[in-house]
Scaffold this active site. Structure first.
Site, short mmCIF file in Angstrom:
data_model
loop_
_atom_site.label_atom_id
_atom_site.label_comp_id
_atom_site.label_asym_id
_atom_site.label_seq_id
_atom_site.Cartn_x
_atom_site.Cartn_y
_atom_site.Cartn_z
N ASP A 13 37.07 43.93 53.88
CA ASP A 13 37.42 44.18 55.28
C ASP A 13 38.94 44.12 55.44
O ASP A 13 39.64 43.55 54.60
CB ASP A 13 36.73 43.10 56.14
N ASP A 15 41.14 43.80 58.97
CA ASP A 15 41.66 42.84 59.96
C ASP A 15 41.01 41.47 59.77
O ASP A 15 39.79 41.34 59.84
CB ASP A 15 41.36 43.33 61.38
N ASP A 176 35.32 38.58 57.11
CA ASP A 176 35.63 37.37 57.87
C ASP A 176 34.71 37.18 59.07
O ASP A 176 34.94 36.26 59.86
CB ASP A 176 37.08 37.41 58.37
#
EC number: 3.1.3.18
Length: 227
Positions: A13, A15, A176
């Protein structure tokens, strides 16, 4: 589950996992709000709005609600304001998290295929990865508007698996957020989560993932290249 996991490819991922983009996303959001005559928001608030793409971030910033739906005319005015603002702030205070470059180098040295899979629009994803000098690490990049669906739908992960000609169980996603965990589980892939990202303000330790890893570099110690 036994470690190290046998893996052929790693998807990561953007961001909150590779890059701490919240400061620049927040600056752009507040520039938009100011132009609309609205009160600016704290970084921590906007950080909790990150994760489901820019349109969702704009909606949340306008309404102060994770599921808020602003007036359609207001949203129509706000979107181009935000996009213009974010073009200006894209890589001002954004930085790679500790262990990211070391992790990417270790994965490359280990022979893993690499993909960046993000909900961010391609118009921002590619310039951002290029500015951070991370783009060349990745064999493919799947952005939020590359396909009809984005995370938490498994489509981006399955698309990357098809491109790599591997089965989903041979792939690891490092992310995240709940978006990442749900997408990986739906795809039938392994998933590690980092504790330093955004996850829309929720506790990452509540996610259904195979491991919580303090950094991307530490994640490399829990996998091995399968043939």
């Amino acid at each position: 589950m036994h470690f190290p996991l046998p893996i052929k490819a790693v998807m990561i991922d953007l961001d909150g996992t590779l890059l701490d983009t919240a400061p620049d996303l927040a600056t752009a959001a507040n520039m938009m709000l100011k132009e609309l005559g609205k009160a600016e928001l704290p970084l921590e608030t906007i950080q909790s709005y990150i994760g489901k793409g820019i349109e969702k971030l704009v909606k949340r910033s306008l309404t102060g609600d994770l599921d808020g739906e602003p007036d359609s005319d207001l949203l129509r005015r706000a979107m181009p304001l935000y996009e213009r603002s974010y073009e200006k702030t894209l890589y001002v205070d954004t930085r790679a998290y500790p262990g990211v470059r070391e992790g990417l180098n270790a994965l490359r040295a280990g022979g893993f295929r690499l993909a960046c899979v993000t909900n961010k629009a391609e118009a921002f994803t590619l310039p951002l990865l290029r500015a951070a000098e991370l783009l060349d690490y990745f064999d493919i990049v799947v952005s939020g508007d590359s396909l009809p669906k984005k995370k938490p739908d498994p489509m981006p992960l399955l698309h990357a698996c098809e491109r790599f000609e591997i089965q989903p169980h041979d792939m690891l996603l490092v992310g995240d957020s709940l978006n990442d965990a749900q997408a990986a589980r739906a795809a039938g892939s392994h998933v590690f989560c980092v504790p330093y990202g955004y996850n829309e303000g929720r506790d990452v330790y509540e996610l259904d993932c195979d491991a919580i890893v303090p950094s991307l570099y530490e994640a490399t110690k829990l996998i091995q290249k399968s043939s």
